[in-house]
Design an enzyme around this catalytic site. Structure first.
Site, PDB file in Angstrom:
ATOM      1  N   HIS A   1      22.980  26.027 -10.415  1.00  0.00           N
ATOM      2  CA  HIS A   1      23.835  27.125 -10.839  1.00  0.00           C
ATOM      3  C   HIS A   1      23.119  28.476 -10.809  1.00  0.00           C
ATOM      4  O   HIS A   1      21.938  28.590 -11.157  1.00  0.00           O
ATOM      5  CB  HIS A   1      24.341  26.875 -12.262  1.00  0.00           C
TER       6      HIS A   1
ATOM      7  N   THR B   1      -4.082  -5.030   0.319  1.00  0.00           N
ATOM      8  CA  THR B   1      -3.436  -3.744   0.580  1.00  0.00           C
ATOM      9  C   THR B   1      -4.304  -2.858   1.470  1.00  0.00           C
ATOM     10  O   THR B   1      -3.782  -2.048   2.237  1.00  0.00           O
ATOM     11  CB  THR B   1      -3.109  -3.004  -0.730  1.00  0.00           C
ATOM     12  N   ASP B   2      -5.618  -3.022   1.404  1.00  0.00           N
ATOM     13  CA  ASP B   2      -6.482  -2.264   2.300  1.00  0.00           C
ATOM     14  C   ASP B   2      -6.267  -2.703   3.750  1.00  0.00           C
ATOM     15  O   ASP B   2      -6.308  -1.878   4.671  1.00  0.00           O
ATOM     16  CB  ASP B   2      -7.948  -2.448   1.902  1.00  0.00           C
TER      17      ASP B   2
ATOM     18  N   VAL C   1      32.460  21.092  -4.623  1.00  0.00           N
ATOM     19  CA  VAL C   1      31.334  20.406  -3.997  1.00  0.00           C
ATOM     20  C   VAL C   1      31.809  19.094  -3.375  1.00  0.00           C
ATOM     21  O   VAL C   1      31.397  18.704  -2.287  1.00  0.00           O
ATOM     22  CB  VAL C   1      30.212  20.150  -5.023  1.00  0.00           C
ATOM     23  N   GLN C   2      32.723  18.420  -4.086  1.00  0.00           N
ATOM     24  CA  GLN C   2      33.237  17.145  -3.593  1.00  0.00           C
ATOM     25  C   GLN C   2      33.849  17.282  -2.199  1.00  0.00           C
ATOM     26  O   GLN C   2      33.616  16.445  -1.317  1.00  0.00           O
ATOM     27  CB  GLN C   2      34.293  16.593  -4.561  1.00  0.00           C
TER      28      GLN C   2
ATOM     29  N   LYS D   1       0.855  -1.192   0.000  1.00  0.00           N
ATOM     30  CA  LYS D   1       0.000   0.000   0.000  1.00  0.00           C
ATOM     31  C   LYS D   1       0.885   1.233   0.000  1.00  0.00           C
ATOM     32  O   LYS D   1       1.832   1.331   0.798  1.00  0.00           O
ATOM     33  CB  LYS D   1      -0.899   0.015   1.243  1.00  0.00           C
TER      34      LYS D   1
ATOM     35  N   ASN E   1      24.515  20.423  -8.579  1.00  0.00           N
ATOM     36  CA  ASN E   1      24.707  21.866  -8.709  1.00  0.00           C
ATOM     37  C   ASN E   1      23.406  22.554  -9.088  1.00  0.00           C
ATOM     38  O   ASN E   1      22.684  22.104  -9.976  1.00  0.00           O
ATOM     39  CB  ASN E   1      25.746  22.172  -9.801  1.00  0.00           C
TER      40      ASN E   1
END
Length: 335
Positions: free
Chosen positions: A290, A95-96, A261-262, A50, A288
């Site tokens: 930008h 699923t209910d 960033v690394q 679900k 990024n």
């Protein structure tokens, strides 16, 4: 088909002596895709569940109330393939019913953390239904915080989407529970103390060195635990968020320099593993976002002249660089 149908498997605890189903399943082997296709095909993966069950948990302690809102996803893998191969539904937990289980467990036990609630959900399905081979539960938490009206308000809250907390909990029968936690949608930006220089320059390169640039990203992070039994899930999530913000921004008056960033990503991951010993590994993704300089050189000076403190950039979301890394504890030698 009525509830009293002889084809239905009843929800009796399967891990106790009283756990036999009211109507025993035939001992003959269940049909499989391999048998059905004469060995040509196999059902390599299957399951059902679900999705997006929304739930608001309100804890009332006198006049002081607390809330947590969640979106819960379940997924069950059965030992049998018969529902797929022969259309026999007698082992399917609807699923209910899975949706109802989420509400009833929340009512019975409350929700302390997403991880602990997810563990309660998967444990319930494995305990109640012997045909379930593996249960999974994903929990998203909506970012509510208490309204501050001079002092913390007793029962009013503010939606503050700084970041979304989530977890994925899974357990196979006779195995330990596995927990993965995560953070998503943490969008940050700083206007200085960021550069990107000395990268590969060849015939394919048009990007120039940038000694000063805007750094913006939307952080995604996920991590697992050495043992879910002893983990402080709330502390771990807050530590990850704080580590990202600290290594991205630095002190409020001076900031912190980011050569890439690394590098910023790695520094945040290292702090997490240093501060939260129960985390086994952490992976972060930083795309990024930008903000590019706009070339105003083609315009006459009398048009572009203005307050030198004004700087205008063009947001560019796509295409974007995508930087990620996973930092894992090194396994110590037993010798």
């Amino acid at each position: 088909m009525p509830w009293t149908s002889a084809n239905r498997i009843y929800a009796k605890p399967s891990n106790t002596s009283g756990g036999e189903t009211r109507n025993a399943v035939q001992a003959s082997p269940s049909p499989t895709a391999a048998a059905d296709s004469g060995g040509r095909f196999v059902l390599s993966d299957h399951g059902y569940g679900k999705g997006a069950v929304k739930l608001l948990h309100v804890h009332r302690d006198g006049d002081f109330h607390s809330i947590r809102e969640f979106e819960v996803f379940t997924d069950l893998k059965l030992t049998s393939e018969s529902a797929y191969v022969s259309g026999d539904n007698k082992e399917i937990v609807a699923t209910d019913s899975q949706k109802n289980t989420i509400y009833l467990l929340a009512k019975k036990y409350g929700i302390k953390t997403p991880e602990e609630f997810g563990a309660a959900v998967v444990s319930h399905f494995l305990y109640m239904y012997k045909q379930v081979a593996e249960a999974r539960c994903k929990v998203l938490e909506y970012p509510w915080e208490r309204l501050q009206a001079g002092t913390p308000h007793n029962h009013a809250f503010l939606f503050a989407p700084t970041a979304t907390r989530w977890c994925e909990v899974s357990q196979k029968r006779h195995e330990a529970v596995s927990v993965k936690s995560g953070l998503s949608g943490l969008r940050v930006l700083k206007t200085t103390q960021s550069a990107f220089m000395d990268f590969v320059q060849d015939e394919y390169t048009t990007l120039a060195d940038a000694a000063e640039r805007i750094f913006s990203t939307i952080v995604e992070a996920e991590w697992t635990y050495e043992s879910a039994r002893n983990a402080d899930f709330d502390n771990a999530w807050l530590t990850v968020k704080d580590a990202i913000l600290d290594k991205f921004a630095g002190p409020p008056d001076t900031g912190v320099y980011s050569p890439s960033v690394q590098h910023t990503l790695y520094q945040a991951e290292k702090v997490v593993l240093e501060k939260v010993p129960e985390i086994q590994w952490i992976k972060m993704t930083m795309p990024n976002k930008h903000y590019l300089n706009i070339d105003l050189s083609k315009f006459p000076a009398n048009v572009t002249k203005g307050d030198p403190r004004h700087h205008i950039y063009q947001p560019i979301d796509k295409p974007a660089g995508l930087i990620y890394a996973q930092l894992r504890r090194r396994v110590r030698s037993q010798l």
